[in-house]
Design a protein around this motif. Sequence first.
Motif, short mmCIF file in Angstrom:
data_model
loop_
_atom_site.label_atom_id
_atom_site.label_comp_id
_atom_site.label_asym_id
_atom_site.label_seq_id
_atom_site.Cartn_x
_atom_site.Cartn_y
_atom_site.Cartn_z
N THR A 182 0.85 -1.19 0.00
CA THR A 182 0.00 0.00 0.00
C THR A 182 0.89 1.24 0.00
N ASP A 183 1.21 1.76 1.18
CA ASP A 183 2.05 2.96 1.22
C ASP A 183 3.52 2.66 1.48
N VAL A 184 3.83 1.41 1.85
CA VAL A 184 5.22 1.01 2.12
C VAL A 184 5.69 0.11 0.99
N MET A 185 6.79 0.49 0.36
CA MET A 185 7.29 -0.26 -0.79
C MET A 185 8.44 -1.20 -0.40
N PRO A 186 8.33 -2.49 -0.75
CA PRO A 186 9.45 -3.41 -0.50
C PRO A 186 10.53 -3.21 -1.55
N LEU A 187 11.74 -2.93 -1.11
CA LEU A 187 12.85 -2.70 -2.03
C LEU A 187 13.82 -3.88 -2.06
N ALA A 188 14.09 -4.47 -0.90
CA ALA A 188 15.01 -5.61 -0.83
C ALA A 188 14.29 -6.89 -1.25
N ALA A 189 15.08 -7.84 -1.74
CA ALA A 189 14.49 -9.11 -2.20
C ALA A 189 13.77 -9.82 -1.07
N TRP A 190 14.38 -9.86 0.13
CA TRP A 190 13.74 -10.56 1.25
C TRP A 190 12.39 -9.93 1.59
N ALA A 191 12.30 -8.60 1.48
CA ALA A 191 11.05 -7.91 1.79
C ALA A 191 9.96 -8.27 0.78
N LYS A 192 10.32 -8.33 -0.49
CA LYS A 192 9.34 -8.69 -1.52
C LYS A 192 8.85 -10.12 -1.33
N ILE A 193 9.78 -11.03 -1.05
CA ILE A 193 9.41 -12.44 -0.86
C ILE A 193 8.53 -12.61 0.38
N THR A 194 8.91 -11.94 1.47
CA THR A 194 8.16 -12.06 2.71
C THR A 194 6.76 -11.50 2.58
N MET A 195 6.63 -10.35 1.92
CA MET A 195 5.31 -9.77 1.72
C MET A 195 4.46 -10.65 0.81
N ALA A 196 5.08 -11.27 -0.17
CA ALA A 196 4.34 -12.18 -1.05
C ALA A 196 3.84 -13.39 -0.28
N ILE A 197 4.70 -13.95 0.57
CA ILE A 197 4.30 -15.10 1.39
C ILE A 197 3.15 -14.73 2.30
N GLN A 198 3.24 -13.57 2.94
CA GLN A 198 2.16 -13.15 3.84
C GLN A 198 0.85 -12.99 3.08
N SER A 199 0.90 -12.43 1.87
CA SER A 199 -0.31 -12.26 1.07
C SER A 199 -0.93 -13.61 0.72
N VAL A 200 -0.10 -14.57 0.35
CA VAL A 200 -0.61 -15.91 0.01
C VAL A 200 -1.24 -16.56 1.23
N VAL A 201 -0.57 -16.45 2.39
CA VAL A 201 -1.11 -17.02 3.64
C VAL A 201 -2.45 -16.38 3.97
N SER A 202 -2.52 -15.05 3.86
CA SER A 202 -3.75 -14.35 4.20
C SER A 202 -4.90 -14.73 3.29
N ILE A 203 -4.65 -14.79 1.99
CA ILE A 203 -5.74 -15.11 1.06
C ILE A 203 -6.17 -16.57 1.22
N ALA A 204 -5.23 -17.44 1.60
CA ALA A 204 -5.59 -18.84 1.84
C ALA A 204 -6.51 -18.95 3.06
N ILE A 205 -6.15 -18.25 4.13
CA ILE A 205 -6.97 -18.30 5.35
C ILE A 205 -8.35 -17.69 5.09
N LEU A 206 -8.36 -16.47 4.55
CA LEU A 206 -9.63 -15.78 4.34
C LEU A 206 -10.52 -16.52 3.35
N GLY A 207 -9.93 -16.93 2.23
CA GLY A 207 -10.73 -17.59 1.19
C GLY A 207 -11.30 -18.92 1.64
N LEU A 208 -10.45 -19.76 2.22
CA LEU A 208 -10.91 -21.10 2.61
C LEU A 208 -11.85 -21.05 3.80
N VAL A 209 -11.54 -20.19 4.78
CA VAL A 209 -12.40 -20.10 5.97
C VAL A 209 -13.78 -19.59 5.59
N ILE A 210 -13.85 -18.53 4.80
CA ILE A 210 -15.15 -17.96 4.42
C ILE A 210 -15.94 -18.96 3.57
N ALA A 211 -15.26 -19.61 2.62
CA ALA A 211 -15.96 -20.58 1.79
C ALA A 211 -16.51 -21.73 2.61
#
Length: 218
Positions: A182-211
């Motif tokens: 959103t307002d914070v940009m990941p610049l380092a590779a570890w930051a991009k990978i970590t944010m991507a992992i968190q997004s995948v985890v979040s969408i998995a939890i929200l999507g599967l739980v709600i369904a």
Amino acid sequence: MDDDDVVVGESRWPMASAVVAAMVLTVLLPDSVRSAPHSVFPVIEGVLLVALIVGDPGRIDRRTHWLRIASIVLVAVLVLGALWATGLLVDDLINGGGVTNSASELLEAGSIVWLLNNIAFALLYWELDGGGPAERAHRAPVHPDLAFPQQLAPELAPPNWRPRFIDYLYLGFTNATALSPTDVMPLAAWAKITMAIQSVVSIAILGLVIARAVNVFS
């Protein structure tokens, strides 16, 4: 005085409060999504947290090898516990059983695991960005791993501004809900990978739980 000569240590208590909240959430996890007995992870986390508070009380500005290692281990335990609980919850959702037969219990378990992940990832960003909080207190990074608005537009920030834990907590929650920076940009590779992992985890939890909850309600 030069900015590099100014020590801007942040208070330990916001971070400590987040760790305590994660410990409480871990205890509240249902048995089917708990990776270990009630007290195992909270006890380890509590011991490490006390060691950090004793070793660097008040503001976080003491740079020692053992404090850095203890802080990294604490965050690693929190992340491991959160991801393990996520894996067990997803397994229950896919294969049935556990909390998945009750919509209320499922929503409660999903909310706890989701919150636990957000706190764990916020602490991970906080711990890794710019060499950690103690390092950031002594020296603002020339090339930050995570670029906050105040770093991109210094005129918006007070002198000697440094990101604090609340900034990383906000980053964790916005990344988990928007599923993108959103307002914070990941610049380092570890930051991009970590944010991507968190997004995948979040969408998995929200999507599967709600369904699954909708299916149970129907």
